[in-house]
Each structure stands twice: as structure tokens, then as C-alpha cells.
Design an enzyme around this catalytic site. Structure first.
Site, PDB file in Angstrom:
ATOM      1  N   HIS A  18      81.862  53.940  35.802  1.00  0.00           N
ATOM      2  CA  HIS A  18      80.855  53.386  36.752  1.00  0.00           C
ATOM      3  C   HIS A  18      81.133  52.242  37.718  1.00  0.00           C
ATOM      4  O   HIS A  18      81.099  51.157  36.619  1.00  0.00           O
ATOM      5  CB  HIS A  18      79.422  53.129  35.924  1.00  0.00           C
ATOM      6  CG  HIS A  18      78.273  52.668  36.689  1.00  0.00           C
ATOM      7  ND1 HIS A  18      77.629  51.509  36.545  1.00  0.00           N
ATOM      8  CD2 HIS A  18      77.591  53.424  37.717  1.00  0.00           C
ATOM      9  CE1 HIS A  18      76.591  51.427  37.166  1.00  0.00           C
ATOM     10  NE2 HIS A  18      76.718  52.622  38.117  1.00  0.00           N
ATOM     11  N   GLU A  20      83.339  56.147  39.641  1.00  0.00           N
ATOM     12  CA  GLU A  20      82.506  56.230  40.272  1.00  0.00           C
ATOM     13  C   GLU A  20      82.339  54.710  41.221  1.00  0.00           C
ATOM     14  O   GLU A  20      82.386  53.809  40.879  1.00  0.00           O
ATOM     15  CB  GLU A  20      81.099  56.073  39.625  1.00  0.00           C
ATOM     16  CG  GLU A  20      79.915  56.689  40.141  1.00  0.00           C
ATOM     17  CD  GLU A  20      78.998  55.074  40.731  1.00  0.00           C
ATOM     18  OE1 GLU A  20      77.959  55.365  41.335  1.00  0.00           O
ATOM     19  OE2 GLU A  20      79.492  53.914  40.350  1.00  0.00           O
ATOM     20  N   HIS A  63      78.077  47.856  45.674  1.00  0.00           N
ATOM     21  CA  HIS A  63      76.586  48.422  45.360  1.00  0.00           C
ATOM     22  C   HIS A  63      75.302  47.922  45.932  1.00  0.00           C
ATOM     23  O   HIS A  63      74.425  48.435  46.369  1.00  0.00           O
ATOM     24  CB  HIS A  63      76.796  48.285  43.886  1.00  0.00           C
ATOM     25  CG  HIS A  63      75.312  48.717  43.121  1.00  0.00           C
ATOM     26  ND1 HIS A  63      74.364  47.813  43.112  1.00  0.00           N
ATOM     27  CD2 HIS A  63      75.031  49.742  42.812  1.00  0.00           C
ATOM     28  CE1 HIS A  63      73.068  48.747  42.664  1.00  0.00           C
ATOM     29  NE2 HIS A  63      73.586  49.641  42.128  1.00  0.00           N
ATOM     30  N   GLU A  74      79.365  57.596  45.728  1.00  0.00           N
ATOM     31  CA  GLU A  74      78.090  57.334  45.929  1.00  0.00           C
ATOM     32  C   GLU A  74      77.591  56.900  47.455  1.00  0.00           C
ATOM     33  O   GLU A  74      78.234  55.849  47.630  1.00  0.00           O
ATOM     34  CB  GLU A  74      77.270  56.631  44.817  1.00  0.00           C
ATOM     35  CG  GLU A  74      75.780  56.416  45.148  1.00  0.00           C
ATOM     36  CD  GLU A  74      74.880  55.411  44.178  1.00  0.00           C
ATOM     37  OE1 GLU A  74      75.438  55.303  43.200  1.00  0.00           O
ATOM     38  OE2 GLU A  74      73.771  55.389  44.647  1.00  0.00           O
TER      39      GLU A  74
HETATM   40  O1  G3P Z   1      76.424  56.938  39.168  1.00  0.00           O
HETATM   41  C1  G3P Z   1      75.191  56.734  38.995  1.00  0.00           C
HETATM   42  C2  G3P Z   1      74.672  55.352  39.281  1.00  0.00           C
HETATM   43  O2  G3P Z   1      75.691  54.595  39.956  1.00  0.00           O
HETATM   44  C3  G3P Z   1      73.510  55.154  39.938  1.00  0.00           C
HETATM   45  O3  G3P Z   1      72.926  53.847  40.015  1.00  0.00           O
HETATM   46  O4  G3P Z   1      72.280  51.701  40.961  1.00  0.00           O
HETATM   47  O5  G3P Z   1      74.461  52.106  39.698  1.00  0.00           O
HETATM   48  O6  G3P Z   1      74.274  53.009  41.835  1.00  0.00           O
HETATM   49  P1  G3P Z   1      73.551  52.732  40.521  1.00  0.00           P
HETATM   50 CA    CA Z   2      76.379  54.060  41.907  1.00  0.00          CA
END
Ligand code: G3P
Ligand code: CA
Length: 321
Positions: free
Chosen positions: A80, A107, A122, A182
Site C-alpha cells: 500500500h 499500490e 495520496h 488507484e
Molecule cells: O488500496 C486501497 C486503499 O489505498 C484505499 O484507500 O485512502 O489509502 O487510498 P486510500
Molecule cells: Ca490508495
């Protein structure tokens, strides 16, 4: 509309974290030596054993689709924001730490600059994770390129840059790994088209899996790049996740751990429809065990090295699925 924020999201390492194990310390040391990302014995990540889904996903099987987990196989580890417990999130060095920990999938979040360049970040501002201030969508690429995205985490990371999507794709292409990308916050058609163009220009369409909380962004991605597998992020479950998956042509449905816990049966429903389930953001071994035993396909974690190591030990104990 503001980019999605889940109030219980544990995935925001607001404070720099220090390595707590010898393993992470070793990884951190390796990463510090690779800030410039030159040299170093990088172990290429083996392309995924992306076995086709038993029944096929809702709409075909894109080349880079996240796999449905086979019996006896470990859940896929998704790092992540890279290895964000050990290095500054959403940077190439964080990706490198994850890569060296054996995480095949990284990710990261993508958002556009004021002048339309996709960057990996992010938050909707650069305040928390750089030495600058302001909304990313109000800052130009030149302004973003001047920021330090590492010092906030630890002095050793001073000089770390905010990566463009192009830089990140090139890094993955040459050094190994796959990208769970994402699309963060609302995107226009042109903004999605720019992301798609960059993925294609870097020859990464078979190594990128797009996810988003934004249904519109997923629809645009599907229209512009049907070859890219899609995942829907959810902090609460849809009334009928299988219907949603079919409607959007999803390869994966990615709920929060809390969301899945409200109706664990949807895991079997989605699997029966050929849709993978990847759960976020899970950092505790007790939850890893519960999710692995339940049969989730992937776990998105800030602690990829620990998750991979934990699974190896757990499966050796003979109680793995
Ligand atoms: O991959 C899941 C996660 O990244 C979603 O939440 O806020 O960390 O982007 P966030
Ligand atoms: Ca994310």
C-alpha cells in the site's frame, strides 16, 4: 467533490515510523542506498502466476488481471503506497523497499497537476508528505518537481522526489513489479485518457490493474482502455456487489476490511461470479490470518515484508487454506 477519505483508514502513516524488526531495518538500509535508483542487486519480480479465473471474471480476462487465489496459494500481497511503513509513501524508494521485500504488486495513487501531468500522491494536498503546501491540482509540474517528498518521513530520505506516473511506470518496467493504480478523486475524460496513454506508452498494460472509489473514473477507463483490468474500492458494500461488478466489468471488488466484515458471504458470491476480492488496508497478523483463512485473493497492506513473511510461517504451520 473532494477525493475520497475513509475516516477509519489506518493507511495514513501520519508520523514517520521506525523499523521495528531486523528485517525491516535491512530493507530500509537497502532502500536508502537506492534513492537514486541506480545499481544494486535488484531481484526481478517474477511475473505473476496469473492463472485464469476458474469461471472467468465478469467480462473477459485482461492480461494483467488480478488473480483469483488458487487453493493453497498465498493471498497476493499489495504494498500500500509502496512499503509505506518503512519508507515515504508513494515514492520510488517506497516501491523499491516493497519490491525487495518480494511484493509483486505495488499500490499507488495518481492525481493530476494543474497542468495535467499525472503524479503519484495520496492526499489532495502536498502538505503532509512533502515540504510544500497546496492542493496538487493547483500546483504545476514544475512546482511539484521541486518538492522534497522524503524528509517528512526521515532525514535519510531527503531529496526523494514526488514521482510522476511516467517515472513510476518506467521504474516498474525496468526494475520489476506490477502496479495497482488507484485513480484518486474525480477525473475528467482527458485526465483518464492521459493516464491510459502513459500506461500504453510505457508498455505496461499487462502489468497495471486500475482501481478507484470513483465509478465514473472506472467507466471512463473501461471505455478508453478495455484491456486494463478494473477494481472498485468500497468503504461500504454495495447492496449487490456481484451486480455492481457485472455492471462495471470488474475483475476485482476491493472492500475495506470493515466493509467485508459486515457481510462476509459476499466473498463467495463474488468468487462464484469470477471476481477477485482484495481487502484494504490490513496491517495486523490476526486480520491477515482471518482473511487468508476466509479465502480473500489479496491483502493491501502498509507492511508487505511482514505480511509475506507471516504467510510463509503460517502456511508452514500446516493450517493455511
Ligand atoms: O488500496 C486501497 C486503499 O489505498 C484505499 O484507500 O485512502 O489509502 O487510498 P486510500
Ligand atoms: Ca490508495
Amino acid at each position: 467533490m473532494a477525493p475520497h477519505r475513509h475516516p477509519k483508514d489506518p493507511g495514513h502513516p501520519r508520523q514517520p515510523r521506525r523499523p521495528r524488526t531486523a528485517l525491516v531495518a535491512a530493507l530500509l538500509g537497502a532502500a536508502v542506498g537506492t534513492v537514486a535508483l541506480t545499481g544494486g542487486p535488484v531481484r526481478p519480480v517474477t511475473p505473476a502466476a496469473d492463472a485464469p479465473a476458474p469461471d472467468g471474471p465478469a467480462t473477459g480476462v485482461p492480461a494483467g488481471a488480478p488473480r483469483l487465489r488458487a487453493a493453497g496459494a498465498p493471498p497476493t500481497v499489495y504494498a500500500h503506497r509502496g512499503a509505506s511503513s518503512a519508507a515515504p509513501e508513494n515514492t520510488l524508494v517506497s516501491d523499491e523497499v516493497a519490491r525487495r521485500a518480494g511484493a509483486e504488486w505495488i499500490e499507488d495513487d495518481v492525481q493530476p497537476s494543474r497542468d495535467g501531468v499525472p503524479y503519484v500522491l495520496h492526499d489532495d494536498t502536498v502538505d503532509r508528505t512533502t515540504n510544500g503546501t497546496g492542493r496538487i491540482r493547483d500546483l504545476t509540474a514544475a512546482q511539484l518537481d521541486a518538492l522534497d517528498a522524503g524528509s517528512w518521513f526521515a532525514p535519510a530520505y531527503a531529496g526523494t522526489r514526488l514521482p510522476t506516473l511516467a517515472a513510476q511506470l518506467e521504474d516498474l518496467r525496468t526494475r520489476g513489479g506490477r502496479l495497482l493504480l488507484e485513480v484518486k478523486g474525480p477525473h475528467t475524460r482527458d485526465q483518464v485518457a492521459r493516464i491510459v496513454r502513459e500506461v500504453r506508452e510505457h508498455g505496461m498494460t499487462d502489468r497495471v490493474f486500475v482501481q478507484s472509489f470513483e465509478v465514473d473514473a472506472l467507466r471512463l477507463t473501461r471505455e478508453l482502455a478495455p484491456e486494463l483490468p478494473l477494481g472498485l474500492l468500497r468503504a461500504t458494500l454495495d447492496p449487490d456487489p456481484v451486480a455492481t461488478a457485472r455492471d462495471l466489468g470488474l475483475a476485482a471488488y476491493n472492500p475495506s476490511d470493515d466493509a467485508l466484515a459486515t457481510r462476509p458471504g459476499v466473498l463467495q458470491d463474488l468468487h462464484a461470479a469470477g471476481v477477485a476480492v482484495n481487502v484494504w488496508t490490513v496491517d495486523q497478523p490476526a486480520r491477515w490470518q482471518a482473511l487468508a483463512a476466509a479465502g480473500v485473493d489479496g491483502i493491501i497492506t502498509n507492511r508487505p515484508a511482514e505480511l509475506a513473511g507471516w504467510y510463509t510461517a503460517w502456511s508452514a504451520s500446516g493450517v493455511a487454506r
